[in-house]
Design a protein around this motif. Sequence first.
Motif, mmCIF file in Angstrom:
data_model
loop_
_atom_site.group_PDB
_atom_site.id
_atom_site.type_symbol
_atom_site.label_atom_id
_atom_site.label_comp_id
_atom_site.label_asym_id
_atom_site.label_seq_id
_atom_site.Cartn_x
_atom_site.Cartn_y
_atom_site.Cartn_z
ATOM 1 N N TYR A 75 24.266 41.811 49.557
ATOM 2 C CA TYR A 75 23.264 41.839 48.477
ATOM 3 C C TYR A 75 23.892 42.387 47.195
ATOM 4 C CZ TYR A 75 19.026 43.003 45.888
ATOM 5 O OH TYR A 75 18.062 43.101 44.909
ATOM 6 N N LEU A 76 24.622 43.486 47.316
ATOM 7 C CA LEU A 76 25.278 44.067 46.148
ATOM 8 C C LEU A 76 26.398 43.164 45.644
ATOM 9 C CD1 LEU A 76 25.530 47.816 47.244
ATOM 10 C CD2 LEU A 76 23.998 46.856 45.525
ATOM 11 N N ALA A 77 27.073 42.504 46.564
ATOM 12 C CA ALA A 77 28.168 41.616 46.166
ATOM 13 C C ALA A 77 27.670 40.477 45.293
ATOM 14 C CB ALA A 77 28.865 41.070 47.413
ATOM 15 N N LYS A 78 26.446 40.010 45.525
ATOM 16 C CA LYS A 78 25.875 38.960 44.675
ATOM 17 C C LYS A 78 25.545 39.483 43.292
ATOM 18 C CE LYS A 78 22.570 37.691 47.476
ATOM 19 N NZ LYS A 78 21.393 36.939 48.004
ATOM 20 N N ASP A 79 25.211 40.772 43.191
ATOM 21 C CA ASP A 79 24.921 41.366 41.884
ATOM 22 C C ASP A 79 26.182 41.580 41.057
ATOM 23 O OD1 ASP A 79 22.225 41.454 42.347
ATOM 24 O OD2 ASP A 79 22.128 43.600 42.766
ATOM 25 N N TYR A 80 27.259 41.983 41.724
ATOM 26 C CA TYR A 80 28.486 42.353 41.014
ATOM 27 C C TYR A 80 29.628 41.441 41.486
ATOM 28 C CZ TYR A 80 25.558 46.467 40.360
ATOM 29 O OH TYR A 80 24.512 47.308 40.069
ATOM 30 N N THR A 81 29.605 40.221 40.987
ATOM 31 C CA THR A 81 30.552 39.203 41.456
ATOM 32 C C THR A 81 31.982 39.457 40.998
ATOM 33 O OG1 THR A 81 29.971 37.821 39.544
ATOM 34 C CG2 THR A 81 28.762 37.435 41.589
ATOM 35 N N ASN A 82 32.162 40.339 40.002
ATOM 36 C CA ASN A 82 33.520 40.585 39.519
ATOM 37 C C ASN A 82 34.204 41.745 40.246
ATOM 38 O OD1 ASN A 82 31.924 42.568 38.446
ATOM 39 N ND2 ASN A 82 32.572 42.304 36.321
ATOM 40 N N VAL A 83 33.567 42.288 41.287
ATOM 41 C CA VAL A 83 34.199 43.344 42.082
ATOM 42 C C VAL A 83 34.938 42.699 43.247
ATOM 43 C CG1 VAL A 83 33.842 45.421 43.460
ATOM 44 C CG2 VAL A 83 32.392 44.985 41.474
ATOM 45 N N SER A 84 36.206 43.032 43.398
ATOM 46 C CA SER A 84 37.012 42.446 44.467
ATOM 47 C C SER A 84 38.041 43.475 44.934
ATOM 48 C CB SER A 84 37.707 41.170 43.973
ATOM 49 O OG SER A 84 38.555 41.456 42.873
ATOM 50 N N GLY A 85 38.856 43.057 45.872
ATOM 51 C CA GLY A 85 39.927 43.923 46.345
ATOM 52 C C GLY A 85 39.536 44.771 47.537
ATOM 53 N N ASP A 86 40.478 45.596 47.967
ATOM 54 C CA ASP A 86 40.316 46.401 49.180
ATOM 55 C C ASP A 86 39.181 47.403 49.065
ATOM 56 O OD1 ASP A 86 41.220 47.230 51.820
ATOM 57 O OD2 ASP A 86 41.920 49.061 50.829
ATOM 58 N N ASN A 87 38.916 47.875 47.862
ATOM 59 C CA ASN A 87 37.881 48.893 47.662
ATOM 60 C C ASN A 87 36.529 48.310 47.262
ATOM 61 O OD1 ASN A 87 39.124 51.220 48.409
ATOM 62 N ND2 ASN A 87 39.639 51.901 46.343
ATOM 63 N N LYS A 88 36.361 47.012 47.408
ATOM 64 C CA LYS A 88 35.117 46.363 46.982
ATOM 65 C C LYS A 88 33.887 47.030 47.578
ATOM 66 C CE LYS A 88 32.685 41.914 47.206
ATOM 67 N NZ LYS A 88 32.812 40.465 47.507
ATOM 68 N N GLY A 89 33.880 47.228 48.885
ATOM 69 C CA GLY A 89 32.703 47.783 49.552
ATOM 70 C C GLY A 89 32.330 49.157 49.060
ATOM 71 N N ILE A 90 33.314 50.012 48.857
ATOM 72 C CA ILE A 90 33.018 51.388 48.442
ATOM 73 C C ILE A 90 32.593 51.439 46.979
ATOM 74 C CG2 ILE A 90 35.368 52.063 47.764
ATOM 75 C CD1 ILE A 90 32.871 54.166 49.821
ATOM 76 N N ILE A 91 33.172 50.573 46.141
ATOM 77 C CA ILE A 91 32.742 50.518 44.735
ATOM 78 C C ILE A 91 31.291 50.068 44.647
ATOM 79 C CG2 ILE A 91 33.066 49.257 42.557
ATOM 80 C CD1 ILE A 91 36.071 49.270 43.139
#
Length: 216
Positions: A75-91
């Motif tokens: 759900y959060l990933a759909k809101d913030y599509t420009n977040v990627s990488g190994d730390n995506k989940g914690i960000i």
Amino acid sequence: MIKFVGDVKYDNYNRSENDMPIFRYAEVLLNYAEAKAELGTLSQADIDISIKLLRDRVEMPNLNFQEAKAKPDPYLAKDYTNVSGDNKGIILEIRRERRIELVMESFRWDDILRWKAGQLVTRQFKGMYFPGTGKFDLDGDGKDDIWIYEGTKPTAPGLQILKLGSEILLENGKSGNVIVNPNINKVFDESRDYLYPLPVQELELNPNLEQNPNWK
């Protein structure tokens, strides 16, 4: 909302007994956690001295660093599509934490601009969910507070009475979340709105200044 609401004895006209936070400790902790996450140096130990303190206060379980990294919230990933990488989940989890902890404290707009997530402000505002018409006890005290009706307006002293379709709009017509300000067309120009326009008087004072992109 009861944030910053004091006892009824302090309700006075044009007066407040509340202290005004200038820089709240919760923001310090969240800034620390977010900065470490963005730098890729965040650890469980960092969470334990920042986010955990906020959650302990309200008896919420701590944020698990490894679990958040391994399972980014879709759900959060759909809101913030420009977040990627190994730390995506914690960000993503720290962004959720900011939204919850700092609600109604005037941080959200600046956070959205900083995260380049401007399209979030174009979403339709929604209120609470109602399954349909009828009477509802909103505060759980055993007494009805609101009556949503169709047809002829009923009489019920002490209740807020709202006509479905005019005084209250529900997302699915006869049920769903309350639709707030349905006639406001909210837009966000990705090529312009992350910067404010420079004031005309400042441009006149200094001919070397140039207006920000697409504000001319």
